[in-house]
Design an enzyme around this catalytic site. Structure first.
Site, PDB file in Angstrom:
ATOM      1  N   HIS B  34      56.449  19.093   5.767  1.00  0.00           N
ATOM      2  CA  HIS B  34      56.544  18.516   4.476  1.00  0.00           C
ATOM      3  C   HIS B  34      55.314  18.656   3.574  1.00  0.00           C
ATOM      4  O   HIS B  34      55.682  18.922   2.254  1.00  0.00           O
ATOM      5  CB  HIS B  34      57.049  16.855   4.665  1.00  0.00           C
ATOM      6  CG  HIS B  34      58.273  16.616   4.846  1.00  0.00           C
ATOM      7  ND1 HIS B  34      58.922  16.875   6.160  1.00  0.00           N
ATOM      8  CD2 HIS B  34      59.547  16.187   4.214  1.00  0.00           C
ATOM      9  CE1 HIS B  34      60.068  16.519   6.331  1.00  0.00           C
ATOM     10  NE2 HIS B  34      60.446  16.103   5.231  1.00  0.00           N
ATOM     11  N   LYS B  92      65.907  10.149  13.501  1.00  0.00           N
ATOM     12  CA  LYS B  92      66.206   8.778  14.313  1.00  0.00           C
ATOM     13  C   LYS B  92      65.295   7.679  13.791  1.00  0.00           C
ATOM     14  O   LYS B  92      64.359   8.067  13.122  1.00  0.00           O
ATOM     15  CB  LYS B  92      65.908   8.855  15.833  1.00  0.00           C
ATOM     16  CG  LYS B  92      64.172   8.966  15.991  1.00  0.00           C
ATOM     17  CD  LYS B  92      63.846   8.839  17.462  1.00  0.00           C
ATOM     18  CE  LYS B  92      62.328   8.893  17.731  1.00  0.00           C
ATOM     19  NZ  LYS B  92      61.923   7.657  17.652  1.00  0.00           N
TER      20      LYS B  92
END
Lengths: 272, 164
Positions: B34, B92
């Site tokens: 990222h 998750k």
């Protein structure tokens, strides 16, 4: 040429890591099965079904259960006839390096600041090796993933707060929420010094979760009232078990450490 | 329901709790990826793309184990991804209110069972890699999915299974 002793220890560590990474202990599978059976939420039931299917595939394909193959924590007990030596540490690290290739493991060990990855799961102080005297020559490996490790905490409580230990443990679990891959196993270290309480909490994760004493059960029940459930999607079981280890502490202190372990509670002990 | 990437307006009709079988290309991206994307731009076309919060185990050009990592670590890094056209996230543990808002009207978050790395790998083929210098866990792996079983955890209307 490595000595036969070096080879014996390195091979034992490599084999223990392989087994720990690819198959869960029987007590953990039993606890997951019980949690599935009592669950009523359809979404949570689906999560358990994925877990059991995943365990089946990992065993069948001989691959790690989870891609976070962890940092490798190693506990060695030495009987009187096995001398304590630097070779033990070197052999254990060699076992980790070999397992990184043979299992294979994800290389997870990095320099804490530069973030440079060693590529072999070893580094300064890593693997984490704990050697103590014992009746038998044993090696126990505990591959510890970061998702649950990152949610662990220590608190220097006041001696007058003994009655609030359970509240602190529950608060750690509540704050962790969905992040540590529940249903979790909660290791609690009570007492010792600032550094030894977390060590006790981690050792508590080596204990069988087939049974809990009254204190452990009461904390576990309280955690399960939180309703976080499997993967944080809601459900009856947030903790499969709570295990506690205690150590003597200063009369003015009450260190309490909570080491959270995801459902993938990997551990393997071998006798040499 | 079956979906194939790149995703389009079909994601807008998904509801939190829906079960989806996802196929097509996805890109793994964790913290370091990222940051690199924010610095240098995307190494792939982000339009309709799906990011998988995952640091897999890869051996001999095969995906050995590839379960999801904790998505919350990417909370503060995700809005620019969605602004660039990414419209699906897999991970998750769910994400922050800020991400729930950023998904509104344009994308969804899929939950996959944490720790189920062998199951995930059984529906994957490795296609390529970007940022290999970041190391195995942090690199962007381009992976072809075949019917990966997911649950819509956060939909494009602000519904969030993780919020109770």
């Amino acid at each position: 040429m490595p000595s036969p002793f070096f080879e014996k220890v390195a091979s034992a560590v490599e084999a223990a890591i392989h087994d720990a990474e690819t198959e869960l202990p029987a007590d953990v599978i039993s606890a997951l099965t019980r949690a599935y059976e009592i669950e009523t939420s359809a979404v949570a039931k689906g999560e358990y079904e994925n877990i059991f299917e995943n365990l089946r595939i990992a065993k069948e394909r001989d691959v790690p259960i989870c891609q976070d193959t962890g940092l490798i924590v190693i506990y060695i007990t030495l009987p009187p006839y096995v001398p304590y030596s630097a070779e033990l540490y070197e052999a254990a690290a060699e076992g980790v390096r070999r397992a990184t290739v043979s299992v294979p493991l994800r290389p997870n060990a990095v320099d804490p600041v530069s973030r440079h990855n060693s590529g072999n799961n070893c580094g300064e102080g890593m693997p984490s090796i704990h050697i103590s005297p014992g009746d038998k020559f044993t090696v126990t490996v505990l591959p510890k993933g970061a998702g649950s490790e990152n949610m662990s905490q220590i608190k220097m409580m006041l001696p007058s707060e003994v009655g609030s230990i359970a509240d602190f443990v529950c608060e750690v679990v509540r704050t962790a929420g969905s992040r540590p891959c529940p249903p979790m196993v909660v290791g609690v270290g009570i007492g010792g010094t600032f550094d030894s309480a977390p060590a006790l909490a981690k050792e508590a994760l080596l204990l069988s979760i087939d049974s809990m004493d009254e204190f452990e059960q009461s904390i576990c029940d309280k955690i399960n009232e939180l309703g976080i459930g499997a993967m944080g999607l809601g459900g009856k079981t947030t903790a499969l078990a709570v295990k506690v280890k205690r150590g003597a502490c200063h009369t003015a202190s009450l260190p309490v450490a909570v080491n959270i372990q995801c459902w993938c509670c990997r551990r393997r002990r071998v006798e040499l | 329901m079956r979906l194939t990437t790149p995703l389009g307006d079909e994601v807008l009709s998904l509801n939190a709790g829906d079960r989806v079988l996802l196929s097509g290309t996805v890109y793994t991206a964790r913290d370091e990826a990222h940051l690199r994307i924010l610095e240098e731009g995307f190494p792939f076309n982000p339009e309709g793309a799906v990011l998988y919060h995952c640091g897999p185990v890869i051996s001999d050009n095969e995906v050995v184990a590839a379960g999801p990592t904790t998505s919350a670590r990417m909370n503060k890094l995700t809005k620019p991804m969605l602004d660039a056209g990414v419209c699906g996230l897999i991970g998750k543990g769910g994400m922050s209110d800020e991400v729930v808002e950023a998904l509104r009207g344009r994308g969804v978050y899929f939950a996959f069972t944490g720790g189920c790395a062998a199951l995930a790998a059984s529906c994957m083929k490795l296609k390529g890699v970007h940022y290999a210098d970041l190391g195995m866990a942090e690199a962007v792996w381009e992976i072809e999915l075949s019917d990966m079983p997911l649950v819509v955890g956060i939909d494009s209307k602000g519904n969030n299974l993780f919020k109770r």
